[in-house]
Motif scaffolding. Structure first.
Motif, PDB file in Angstrom:
ATOM      1  N   PRO A 223       0.812  -0.913  -0.465  1.00 47.15           N
ATOM      2  CA  PRO A 223      -0.107   0.122   0.197  1.00 47.15           C
ATOM      3  C   PRO A 223       1.170   1.296  -0.203  1.00 47.15           C
ATOM      4  CG  PRO A 223       0.342  -0.987   2.222  1.00 47.15           C
ATOM      5  CD  PRO A 223       0.957  -1.605   1.236  1.00 47.15           C
ATOM      6  N   ASN A 224       0.473   2.525  -0.317  1.00 43.59           N
ATOM      7  CA  ASN A 224       0.985   3.465  -0.227  1.00 43.59           C
ATOM      8  C   ASN A 224       2.131   4.132  -0.947  1.00 43.59           C
ATOM      9  OD1 ASN A 224      -1.106   4.182   1.589  1.00 43.59           O
ATOM     10  ND2 ASN A 224       0.626   3.341   3.966  1.00 43.59           N
ATOM     11  N   ILE A 225       1.991   3.232  -1.996  1.00 48.07           N
ATOM     12  CA  ILE A 225       3.206   3.317  -3.292  1.00 48.07           C
ATOM     13  C   ILE A 225       2.998   5.164  -3.267  1.00 48.07           C
ATOM     14  CG2 ILE A 225       4.342   2.977  -5.693  1.00 48.07           C
ATOM     15  CD1 ILE A 225       3.371  -0.592  -4.696  1.00 48.07           C
ATOM     16  N   SER A 226       3.975   5.917  -3.628  1.00 49.14           N
ATOM     17  CA  SER A 226       3.462   7.419  -4.508  1.00 49.14           C
ATOM     18  C   SER A 226       4.321   7.053  -5.409  1.00 49.14           C
ATOM     19  CB  SER A 226       3.659   7.970  -3.083  1.00 49.14           C
ATOM     20  OG  SER A 226       4.951   8.304  -2.668  1.00 49.14           O
ATOM     21  N   LEU A 227       4.423   8.188  -6.099  1.00 49.73           N
ATOM     22  CA  LEU A 227       5.711   8.998  -7.265  1.00 49.73           C
ATOM     23  C   LEU A 227       5.331  10.278  -7.071  1.00 49.73           C
ATOM     24  CD1 LEU A 227       7.890   9.134  -9.894  1.00 49.73           C
ATOM     25  CD2 LEU A 227       5.261   8.965 -11.175  1.00 49.73           C
ATOM     26  N   SER A 228       6.069  11.090  -6.720  1.00 50.33           N
ATOM     27  CA  SER A 228       6.316  12.182  -6.491  1.00 50.33           C
ATOM     28  C   SER A 228       7.564  13.455  -7.425  1.00 50.33           C
ATOM     29  CB  SER A 228       6.552  12.967  -4.621  1.00 50.33           C
ATOM     30  OG  SER A 228       7.576  12.338  -5.001  1.00 50.33           O
ATOM     31  N   LEU A 229       7.615  14.868  -7.444  1.00 48.90           N
ATOM     32  CA  LEU A 229       8.398  15.184  -8.171  1.00 48.90           C
ATOM     33  C   LEU A 229       8.644  16.664  -6.882  1.00 48.90           C
ATOM     34  CD1 LEU A 229       7.160  16.200 -11.611  1.00 48.90           C
ATOM     35  CD2 LEU A 229       8.663  14.384 -10.704  1.00 48.90           C
ATOM     36  N   ASP A 230       9.564  16.865  -6.830  1.00 49.13           N
ATOM     37  CA  ASP A 230      10.594  18.101  -5.980  1.00 49.13           C
ATOM     38  C   ASP A 230       9.611  19.513  -6.051  1.00 49.13           C
ATOM     39  OD1 ASP A 230      12.145  18.264  -8.692  1.00 49.13           O
ATOM     40  OD2 ASP A 230      13.319  20.013  -7.515  1.00 49.13           O
ATOM     41  N   ARG A 231       9.686  19.909  -7.655  1.00 53.36           N
ATOM     42  CA  ARG A 231       8.547  20.974  -7.544  1.00 53.36           C
ATOM     43  C   ARG A 231       7.300  20.991  -8.493  1.00 53.36           C
ATOM     44  NH1 ARG A 231      14.205  24.168  -9.549  1.00 53.36           N
ATOM     45  NH2 ARG A 231      12.400  26.520 -10.210  1.00 53.36           N
ATOM     46  N   SER A 232       6.666  22.375  -9.035  1.00 48.70           N
ATOM     47  CA  SER A 232       5.797  21.894  -9.635  1.00 48.70           C
ATOM     48  C   SER A 232       6.366  22.322 -11.370  1.00 48.70           C
ATOM     49  CB  SER A 232       4.776  22.732  -9.595  1.00 48.70           C
ATOM     50  OG  SER A 232       4.595  23.910  -9.036  1.00 48.70           O
ATOM     51  N   ASN A 233       6.808  23.515 -11.576  1.00 51.69           N
ATOM     52  CA  ASN A 233       7.232  23.899 -12.575  1.00 51.69           C
ATOM     53  C   ASN A 233       8.560  23.839 -12.750  1.00 51.69           C
ATOM     54  OD1 ASN A 233       4.563  24.867 -13.874  1.00 51.69           O
ATOM     55  ND2 ASN A 233       4.159  26.027 -11.686  1.00 51.69           N
ATOM     56  N   TYR A 234       8.870  23.792 -13.956  1.00 51.40           N
ATOM     57  CA  TYR A 234      10.914  23.871 -14.064  1.00 51.40           C
ATOM     58  C   TYR A 234      11.415  24.861 -15.176  1.00 51.40           C
ATOM     59  CZ  TYR A 234      10.330  19.501 -10.802  1.00 51.40           C
ATOM     60  OH  TYR A 234      10.159  18.675 -10.549  1.00 51.40           O
ATOM     61  N   PRO A 235      12.745  25.559 -14.661  1.00 56.23           N
ATOM     62  CA  PRO A 235      12.943  26.701 -16.013  1.00 56.23           C
ATOM     63  C   PRO A 235      13.840  25.403 -16.153  1.00 56.23           C
ATOM     64  CG  PRO A 235      13.487  26.962 -13.514  1.00 56.23           C
ATOM     65  CD  PRO A 235      12.633  26.051 -13.368  1.00 56.23           C
ATOM     66  N   PRO A 236      13.917  26.553 -17.336  1.00 53.35           N
ATOM     67  CA  PRO A 236      14.914  25.351 -18.200  1.00 53.35           C
ATOM     68  C   PRO A 236      15.878  25.288 -17.550  1.00 53.35           C
ATOM     69  CG  PRO A 236      14.387  26.940 -19.612  1.00 53.35           C
ATOM     70  CD  PRO A 236      13.447  27.715 -18.504  1.00 53.35           C
ATOM     71  N   ASN A 237      17.565  23.964 -18.288  1.00 58.26           N
ATOM     72  CA  ASN A 237      18.073  23.883 -17.725  1.00 58.26           C
ATOM     73  C   ASN A 237      18.102  23.038 -15.622  1.00 58.26           C
ATOM     74  OD1 ASN A 237      20.449  23.963 -19.177  1.00 58.26           O
ATOM     75  ND2 ASN A 237      20.424  25.989 -19.584  1.00 58.26           N
ATOM     76  N   SER A 238      17.395  23.133 -15.701  1.00 58.13           N
ATOM     77  CA  SER A 238      17.203  22.992 -14.033  1.00 58.13           C
ATOM     78  C   SER A 238      16.967  20.735 -13.752  1.00 58.13           C
ATOM     79  CB  SER A 238      15.760  23.537 -13.357  1.00 58.13           C
ATOM     80  OG  SER A 238      14.285  23.155 -14.093  1.00 58.13           O
ATOM     81  N   GLU A 239      17.138  20.837 -12.917  1.00 62.60           N
ATOM     82  CA  GLU A 239      17.235  19.310 -13.004  1.00 62.60           C
ATOM     83  C   GLU A 239      15.575  18.861 -12.087  1.00 62.60           C
ATOM     84  OE1 GLU A 239      19.693  17.627 -12.292  1.00 62.60           O
ATOM     85  OE2 GLU A 239      21.094  18.913 -12.364  1.00 62.60           O
ATOM     86  N   VAL A 240      15.513  18.016 -12.267  1.00 60.25           N
ATOM     87  CA  VAL A 240      14.229  17.232 -11.758  1.00 60.25           C
ATOM     88  C   VAL A 240      14.407  16.374 -10.959  1.00 60.25           C
ATOM     89  CG1 VAL A 240      12.185  15.999 -12.541  1.00 60.25           C
ATOM     90  CG2 VAL A 240      13.059  18.137 -14.358  1.00 60.25           C
ATOM     91  N   PHE A 241      13.712  16.265  -9.700  1.00 61.93           N
ATOM     92  CA  PHE A 241      14.449  15.102  -8.769  1.00 61.93           C
ATOM     93  C   PHE A 241      13.085  14.068  -8.432  1.00 61.93           C
ATOM     94  CE2 PHE A 241      17.385  18.264  -6.189  1.00 61.93           C
ATOM     95  CZ  PHE A 241      18.753  17.200  -7.414  1.00 61.93           C
ATOM     96  N   ALA A 242      13.447  13.515  -8.944  1.00 63.46           N
ATOM     97  CA  ALA A 242      11.830  12.058  -8.934  1.00 63.46           C
ATOM     98  C   ALA A 242      11.919  11.511  -8.214  1.00 63.46           C
ATOM     99  CB  ALA A 242      12.088  11.079  -9.725  1.00 63.46           C
ATOM    100  N   THR A 243      10.900  10.850  -7.146  1.00 65.92           N
ATOM    101  CA  THR A 243      11.325   9.946  -5.392  1.00 65.92           C
ATOM    102  C   THR A 243       9.738   9.147  -6.005  1.00 65.92           C
ATOM    103  OG1 THR A 243      12.096  12.150  -4.421  1.00 65.92           O
ATOM    104  CG2 THR A 243      10.800   9.810  -3.379  1.00 65.92           C
ATOM    105  N   ILE A 244      10.355   7.525  -6.138  1.00 61.19           N
ATOM    106  CA  ILE A 244       9.258   6.883  -5.845  1.00 61.19           C
ATOM    107  C   ILE A 244       9.488   5.841  -4.358  1.00 61.19           C
ATOM    108  CG2 ILE A 244       8.700   4.221  -6.049  1.00 61.19           C
ATOM    109  CD1 ILE A 244       9.670   4.478  -9.770  1.00 61.19           C
ATOM    110  N   ARG A 245       8.473   6.086  -3.759  1.00 62.62           N
ATOM    111  CA  ARG A 245       7.964   5.121  -2.224  1.00 62.62           C
ATOM    112  C   ARG A 245       7.593   4.050  -2.771  1.00 62.62           C
ATOM    113  NH1 ARG A 245       8.877  11.057  -1.334  1.00 62.62           N
ATOM    114  NH2 ARG A 245       9.931  11.083   0.010  1.00 62.62           N
ATOM    115  N   ASP A 246       7.839   2.817  -2.210  1.00 65.04           N
ATOM    116  CA  ASP A 246       7.854   1.464  -2.978  1.00 65.04           C
ATOM    117  C   ASP A 246       8.200   0.400  -2.195  1.00 65.04           C
ATOM    118  OD1 ASP A 246       6.884  -0.450  -4.049  1.00 65.04           O
ATOM    119  OD2 ASP A 246       6.862  -1.006  -5.782  1.00 65.04           O
TER     120      ASP A 246
END
Length: 980
Positions: A223-246
């Motif tokens: 239960p409670n598996i999730s996928l999340s990102l560190d922010r809602s909007n990303y400017p050009p050249n930025s990092e995208v931090f994705a997190t899975i809880r499983d």
């Protein structure tokens, strides 16, 4: 690693550990996890630890702890740390996982459990009869693999450890005084995995001395598996931090599990393609097995797969977790993303490595308002490209010399790495640089026609062109583009040239030629070539020269920086006076030439090959001093601000300035302390800068609408009238005389105590005064005669210098200076021909203020009457302040409105302060102290921004604690009123 996610992982683990410590002080089970309600599933291996001090001795025989799993004995093995360990898994899922690894033909990769033996095997030194079988890490006679039935194994295990699901077990206790592991287990059978059949509740129980401790797990969908990102909007050249809880991705309880996904067609899932440190594990050969069609065999449902839509927004790249591709030797997977567990058993998986670089990022060309997406467990999250608005401000309303004033930019678009404190670095092409320009320095604003040359001696008419632009005419960075998309060929080079877009006449108007009568000052070159170092390989600048050519065929170029002068890619160097004199005789267009091998004795450093970014560079020319009677101050300063905290989008630094005085206005050593490119900028001022001449820190923001909008913070730089006083009105012979000088303009160095010494050169016309080569600062007079040395009948009688007098700042940044000398019994007369007694005379001071509050030179002294108090008189009546209007409209975004308030204080004493208290509609107040002119005139500015509060404002004006005026006005938002 994403530090935010790391903090969250710690937050999640702490309650587990605390709860465990309270209810099961000696029993630990790796699958116990409150976030996932103690569920585990599939082929997961579970670690059980008994940490009981009563049986932790590793040198004496100890009884094995009584641990059961659903009532069946779970054999425990003692490790060298004194704790007891066991590993167990579901028999059917373990066989299915091992079959996948066995089919690859590469032992020790993927989900390899080792080899299997039946529960009846006795040759390992310990029995496991209550299990359904065991997994042994090394080869043994009779063993099977995968889905085959179990056999009784014989003999001892040997060979390489091929277990890849318990990679970092604790070392088994092999003390010769006791049986191996306290239970006689062959140490080559460690780590051994005990296999059981279970389908729902799994109860692990430790029957310790005097107590029973129990952990209940649920073998079921997570239960409670999730996928999340560190922010809602990303400017050009930025990092995208994705997190899975499983929890199910936590296959190995002793390691940080690594899962790699090919996120587009063909969809692929790989376990342990790379180590947790990013090195190849299964990647590169047949051991890399795509699990996508086999996930259900090992207990996965909708989870276990990652898919992405990249669109025109997202890019995938290598980082510390993975290379850019993965291959099994036959198929190469080009669009991979690797998630690595933050800690063993955390069940939190991230894309960001320990350097806060993610394998998912935003393209530099990502269009505003577009999106990609990432999906896990049928949950899709959008990755949206977007821009926010920026703001710049100063952290103080009172700006004084030598004080560090906070500078702050709020711009979420520059938060490109949510796991680290970003910096607005000059060499980063996507950074926006706040800048402050004073006067008209020579910059690369109009530069172009960039060329590079294979050899340092190549003619300037040749060379190969490099695409360039100046996208921000405030920061004036010339951005070179050596990416292959521009059509430039891969090549090496030793020299580059730039058409400055400036003529010789323009440079002559900027620089100070000290060979011209009446001219005094210094000229400087400010350069930043760090992008060439970081991207094009130019690391050694010891043989680099910078020259000006007036025309490509100029036979006598002007050397601005000679070879051997540069110590690195960034610097601030003085231009020789002979070079400026040579420029004065030139004509035509100016070309800047940077020769990285001025001696023509080394291989080319610069290499254009596979750059993926552009290269911003800076070369400026500054000048400080005077041309005739005209003050010259031409410079530009750039702020490399640093983010206050990761992901805050708030960038901070400081600025400080030094005001010229007669001692330092032409002093190269002072100019050398300026910091034109820095987080903490230091600049130079030789005149007050107010109203339209006030300083403006510009920032070119790309706002939410996609339009470049200039935002700025404007401030006046005031000069201040000094004041002098003595510690007493009467002095006896030999008593100390303390001189007090107060002038914030003399505070030159932040956090240092400034000292002004007495001129001790007898040939100087200003001998025995506080000062220097630029003239006198303070003169001490006794009986109206300078306290000065003289020689009578061959005997020298000392003046102020002989007393050791110096004006010493009372503390860093106080602007208050004190010095002491003893009252002499004899002084030289005005002509220096005889001695006279100071008795009956007065002590007077003359402070030669280089810039008073009106920006003019002035002399301030003491009263001639020593018996009278020189304190300013209290005003006799209120002086009414003036304001142009009673109502002001809010300015548009990015604009400001300045409201001047003027007035006059009666009976004003020069150097004292007028106090202003501004009360805003929200009740907040701002206090400001202002020095008026000698006649008591004052002027203050109230600056309105687009977000200033609307409503009534009032200003109370006090002088010497007495009310001298009050003014009020109203601020309205006409646009908001019109909508109503």
């Amino acid at each position: 690693m994403n530090k935010l996610a790391l903090s969250l992982a710690v937050f999640l683990l702490i309650p587990i550990t605390m709860a465990h410590a309270q209810s099961q002080p000696n029993l630990y089970v790796s699958a116990e996890n409150s976030v996932h309600n103690n569920h585990f599933e599939g082929s997961m291996v579970v670690e059980v630890i008994v940490n009981d001090p009563s049986i932790s001795d590793t040198g004496d025989g100890k009884g094995e702890p009584d641990v059961t799993i659903n009532g069946k004995t779970l054999r425990m093995v003692q490790a060298t740390d004194g704790r007891w360990y066991a590993y167990f898994a579901n028999v059917d899922r373990a066989k299915a996982a091992d079959q996948i690894a066995f089919d690859s033909g590469v032992p020790g990769t993927g989900l390899d459990f080792g080899v299997f033996c039946s529960k009846d095997t006795t040759s390992l030194g310990a029995s496991f009869t209550e299990s359904d079988g065991i997994a042994v890490p090394r080869s043994i006679t009779g063993a099977t693999n995968g889905n085959s039935g179990f056999n009784t194994c014989t003999g001892a295990p040997s060979g390489t450890n091929i277990n890849n699901v318990v990679r970092y077990p604790r070392t088994i206790n092999t003390n010769p005084a006791i049986p191996s592991g306290q239970i006689g287990l062959d140490d080559d059978a460690w780590p051994i995995i005990q296999l059981f059949s279970f389908s729902s509740d799994v109860v692990i129980q430790y029957n310790g001395a005097g107590s029973t401790q129990q952990v209940t797990l649920q073998y079921d969908d997570i239960p409670n598996i999730s996928l999340s990102l560190d922010r809602s909007n990303y400017p050009p050249n930025s990092e995208v931090f994705a997190t899975i809880r499983d929890m199910q991705l936590n296959q190995d309880p002793t390691a940080r599990d690594s899962w790699t996904f090919n996120v587009v067609s063909p969809q692929a899932v790989f376990y342990a393609a790379f180590t947790e440190g990013g090195s190849n594990a299964a990647n590169g050969g047949a051991g890399l097995v795509n699990l996508v069609s086999k996930l259900s065999n090992i207990g996965f449902e909708k989870n276990g797969k990652v898919a992405m839509s990249l669109g025109s927004v997202v890019q995938l790249r290598s980082n510390g977790f993975q290379s850019s591709t993965a291959t099994d030797g036959t198929t190469t997977y080009q669009k991979i993303v690797t998630f690595v567990e933050t800690e063993p058993n955390s069940a939190v998986f991230e894309t960001a490595d320990f350097s806060d670089r993610s394998n998912i990022g935003i393209l530099s060309t990502a269009p505003r308002g577009q999106s990609g997406s990432i999906e896990y467990n049928s949950n899709s999250v959008s990755i949206v490209s977007g821009l926010g608005n920026a703001d710049i401000s100063l952290g103080s309303s009172q700006i004084l010399p030598g004080n560090k004033i906070p500078v702050r930019v709020t711009d979420p678009d520059q938060n490109v790495n949510g796991g680290a404190r970003d910096r607005l670095e000059m060499f980063r092409s996507s950074a926006l640089i706040p800048s402050l320009t004073i006067g008209s320095p020579a910059t690369l604003e109009d530069a172009g026609s960039v060329k590079i040359y294979a050899l340092s001696g190549d003619a300037l008419a040749g060379g190969n062109s490099v695409t360039s632009s100046v996208p921000d005419t405030n920061a004036d960075r010339l951005v070179l583009d050596t990416r292959s998309s521009t059509g430039i060929a891969n090549q090496s080079f030793e020299k580059m040239s730039v058409n400055l877009g400036l003529s010789a006449a323009q440079l002559q108007s900027i620089l100070i030629d000290t060979a011209v009568s009446g001219n005094s000052g210094t000229n400087w070159i400010n350069y930043d070539l760090r992008s060439l170092e970081k991207q094009l390989g130019i690391t050694d600048y010891s043989d680099t020269s910078i020259s000006l050519y007036f025309g490509l065929a100029d036979p006598t170029p002007v050397t601005l920086v000679s070879a051997g002068s540069m110590t690195g890619p960034q610097g601030f160097l003085q231009i020789g006076s002979s070079a400026v004199t040579q420029i004065s005789s030139e004509s035509g267009s100016a070309f800047l030439v940077i020769n990285f091998d001025a001696s023509s004795n080394s291989a080319a450093q610069g290499t254009i090959s596979t750059e993926t970014d552009t290269q911003p560079i800076i070369v400026d020319m500054f000048s400080f001093g005077q041309k005739g009677t005209t003050d010259v101050n031409n410079a530009v300063y750039r702020f490399e601000l640093r983010e206050t905290t990761p992901s805050s989008g708030i960038f901070a630094g400081t600025m400080e300035y030094t005001i010229a005085n007669q001692l330092n206005q032409f002093d190269a050593s002072l100019i050398r302390t300026l910091r034109p490119i820095n987080e903490d900028v230091k600049f130079f001022v030789n005149q007050r800068l107010i109203d339209e001449k006030g300083i403006n820190i510009h920032y070119s923001d790309l706002d939410q609408t996609g339009v470049t909008t200039g935002t700025s913070s404007k401030s006046d730089i005031l000069t201040h009238s000094g004041s002098v006083s003595l510690n007493s009105k009467t002095f006896r012979f030999g008593s100390p005389v303390t001189v007090i000088l107060v002038d914030s303009d003399l505070n030159v160095n932040h956090d240092e105590i400034d000292i002004y010494s007495v001129i001790d050169n007898p040939s100087s016309a200003d001998v025995d005064t506080v000062g220097g080569s630029g003239g006198m600062l303070l003169e001490v007079l006794i009986k109206d005669v300078r306290f000065k040395r003289c020689t009578i009948n061959g005997v020298e009688y000392g003046g102020l210098a002989a007393t050791g007098f110096a004006l010493i700042e009372t503390g860093p940044n106080t602007g208050r200076f004190e010095g002491t000398f003893k009252m002499p019994s004899q002084i030289c007369n005005r002509d220096g021909t005889k001695l006279m007694s100071p008795a009956g005379g007065i002590v007077d001071l003359k402070y030669h203020d280089f810039r008073d509050s009106s920006g003019q030179q002035n002399i301030f002294g003491l009263s001639k009457t020593p018996t009278k108090d020189v304190t300013a008189k209290t005003p006799t009546k209120e002086a009414k302040p003036q304001i142009k209007s009673k109502t002001y409209n809010l300015p548009a975004y990015g604009k400001t409105t300045e409201i001047p308030i003027t007035g006059k204080v009666p009976n004003y004493k020069s150097g004292t302060k007028v106090q202003f208290t501004l009360t805003k509609p929200d009740g907040k107040t701002i206090n400001l102290d202002v020095t008026a002119t000698k006649t008591g005139l004052y002027k203050v500015l109230v600056t309105l921004k687009h977000n200033s509060p609307t409503g009534p404002y009032s200003i109370d004006i006090k002088y010497l604690k007495s009310q001298v005026g009050k003014v009020s006005f109203n601020v309205v938002d006409s646009k908001a009123l019109a909508k109503k």
